[in-house]
Design an enzyme around this catalytic site. Structure first.
Site, PDB file in Angstrom:
ATOM      1  N   ARG A  49      22.913  44.849  61.775  1.00 28.34           N
ATOM      2  CA  ARG A  49      23.651  43.235  61.275  1.00 28.34           C
ATOM      3  C   ARG A  49      25.358  44.003  61.816  1.00 28.34           C
ATOM      4  O   ARG A  49      25.240  42.772  62.722  1.00 28.34           O
ATOM      5  CB  ARG A  49      23.711  42.945  60.225  1.00 28.34           C
ATOM      6  CG  ARG A  49      23.867  41.208  59.904  1.00 28.34           C
ATOM      7  CD  ARG A  49      24.053  40.580  59.020  1.00 28.34           C
ATOM      8  NE  ARG A  49      23.710  39.360  58.970  1.00 28.34           N
ATOM      9  CZ  ARG A  49      25.263  38.759  58.685  1.00 28.34           C
ATOM     10  NH1 ARG A  49      25.972  39.595  57.676  1.00 28.34           N
ATOM     11  NH2 ARG A  49      25.190  37.451  58.327  1.00 28.34           N
TER      12      ARG A  49
ATOM     13  N   ILE B  35      26.418  33.828  62.726  1.00 28.75           N
ATOM     14  CA  ILE B  35      25.441  33.567  61.922  1.00 28.75           C
ATOM     15  C   ILE B  35      24.553  33.630  61.071  1.00 28.75           C
ATOM     16  O   ILE B  35      26.199  33.550  60.052  1.00 28.75           O
ATOM     17  CB  ILE B  35      25.302  36.192  62.570  1.00 28.75           C
ATOM     18  CG1 ILE B  35      24.465  36.590  62.376  1.00 28.75           C
ATOM     19  CG2 ILE B  35      26.177  35.917  61.842  1.00 28.75           C
ATOM     20  CD1 ILE B  35      23.824  37.517  61.967  1.00 28.75           C
ATOM     21  N   SER B  36      24.013  33.385  60.327  1.00 32.63           N
ATOM     22  CA  SER B  36      23.149  32.802  59.126  1.00 32.63           C
ATOM     23  C   SER B  36      23.879  33.964  57.491  1.00 32.63           C
ATOM     24  O   SER B  36      22.970  35.072  58.322  1.00 32.63           O
ATOM     25  CB  SER B  36      21.473  33.156  58.808  1.00 32.63           C
ATOM     26  OG  SER B  36      22.014  31.484  60.088  1.00 32.63           O
ATOM     27  N   GLN B  37      23.551  33.817  56.583  1.00 36.21           N
ATOM     28  CA  GLN B  37      23.451  35.197  55.657  1.00 36.21           C
ATOM     29  C   GLN B  37      22.285  35.737  55.370  1.00 36.21           C
ATOM     30  O   GLN B  37      21.763  34.696  56.047  1.00 36.21           O
ATOM     31  CB  GLN B  37      23.957  34.002  54.471  1.00 36.21           C
ATOM     32  CG  GLN B  37      24.184  34.016  53.193  1.00 36.21           C
ATOM     33  CD  GLN B  37      24.289  33.189  52.548  1.00 36.21           C
ATOM     34  OE1 GLN B  37      24.593  31.841  52.602  1.00 36.21           O
ATOM     35  NE2 GLN B  37      24.561  33.391  50.736  1.00 36.21           N
TER      36      GLN B  37
END
Ligand code: SAH
Length: 213
Positions: A37, A63-65
Site C-alpha cells: 500500500r 485512497i480508502s481506509q
C-alpha cells in the site's frame, strides 16, 4: 520507494488488526498482506501507509481506509476467475486487492489526471486489470456485463439502475449510498427482476460525481 521486510511486517500487523475488526475472508486478508500500500501513496505518507486510515491521492480524492477496502472486498464474495466491475479506480489500491484475490477486474475512473497516473503506475507494477477505463461509472460497463460483482468506491447519491441491471443472477453490488455519510448497501440479484437488499454500517467516502459533460 521499495518494498522491504519492514513493510511486510507492517502489512502483517495491519491484516491482524483487520481480522480483529471482523474481516474473516482469508483471500482478503492475504491480499492485504501482499499489496504494498505504501507504493500507492505519496512518499510523504510512507510511514503511515499501514495505519488503518484514508489518505489524499490528488484531485481531491482519497485512497480508502484499509478496513473499508477489506470490508467491501469481503462483501463481494467472489471466487477466482469471476468478473468484477469497480467504479472509482483512484489510486488503484482496491483494484490491486481484487486482482490479488484472483478476480478479473474492470475498473472505471472519471478524473483524467488520476486515470492517467494510475494507468502508468499499474504498468510499472505489473498489475493487469482486464480494463482500465476513463469514463462515467453511473453507466456501468454494458459491453462487458454481466458481472459477478460490482463495487462502488465513492459515495453514491442514489443506486444507479444500470449497475443493478449489469449483475448476473446471484451477483452482488456493494455500494455506499448517501450524501455526507453513506450506508453500505448490498444488493444480491435473485432473478431478472428481484433483488435482495441489505443495509450495513455507516462509512464516509468522497462523493461519486455526476458526469462532467
Ligand atoms: N478505489 C479507490 C478509491 C478512490 S476514491 C482507491 O482504492 O484508491 C473514489 C474514486 O472514485 C475517485 O478517484 C473519484 O475520482 C472516482 N469517481 C467519482 N465519481 C466517479 C464516477 N461517476 N465514475 C467513476 N469514478 C468516479
Amino acid at each position: 520507494m521499495k518494498d522491504t521486510l519492514k513493510h511486510k511486517g507492517l502489512r502483517n500487523q495491519l491484516a491482524q488488526l483487520l481480522a480483529e475488526k471482523g474481516i474473516k475472508d482469508p483471500k482478503v486478508l492475504d491480499a492485504i498482506r501482499a499489496i504494498p500500500r505504501h507504493l500507492f501513496l505519496d512518499s510523504s505518507f510512507e510511514d503511515h501507509a499501514y495505519q488503518d486510515k484514508a489518505f489524499p491521492i490528488g484531485a481531491e480524492q482519497t485512497i480508502s481506509q484499509p478496513y473499508t477496502v477489506a470490508y467491501q472486498s469481503e462483501l463481494l464474495e467472489v471466487s477466482p476467475g469471476q468478473k468484477v466491475l469497480e467504479i472509482g479506480t483512484g489510486s488503484g489500491y482496491q483494484t490491486a486487492v481484487l486482482l490479488e484475490m484472483g478476480v478479473k477486474v474492470f475498473t472505471i475512473e472519471r478524473q483524467l489526471e488520476l486515470f492517467k497516473s494510475t494507468k502508468i503506475f499499474f504498468s510499472k507494477m505489473g498489475y493487469r486489470p482486464k480494463k482500465l477505463i476513463f469514463g462515467d461509472g453511473y453507466k456501468g460497463l454494458p459491453e462487458e456485463a454481466p458481472f459477478d460483482g460490482i463495487i462502488v468506491t465513492a459515495g453514491a447519491p442514489y443506486v444507479p439502475k444500470p449497475l443493478l441491471s449489469q449483475l448476473k443472477i446471484g451477483g452482488r453490488l456493494v455500494i455506499p449510498v448517501g450524501e455526507k455519510e453513506q450506508t453500505m448497501m448490498l444488493f444480491i440479484r435473485k432473478s431478472a427482476t428481484e433483488f435482495e437488499k441489505k443495509e450495513l454500517g455507516s462509512f464516509r467516502f468522497v462523493p461519486m460525481l455526476e458526469d462532467k459533460n
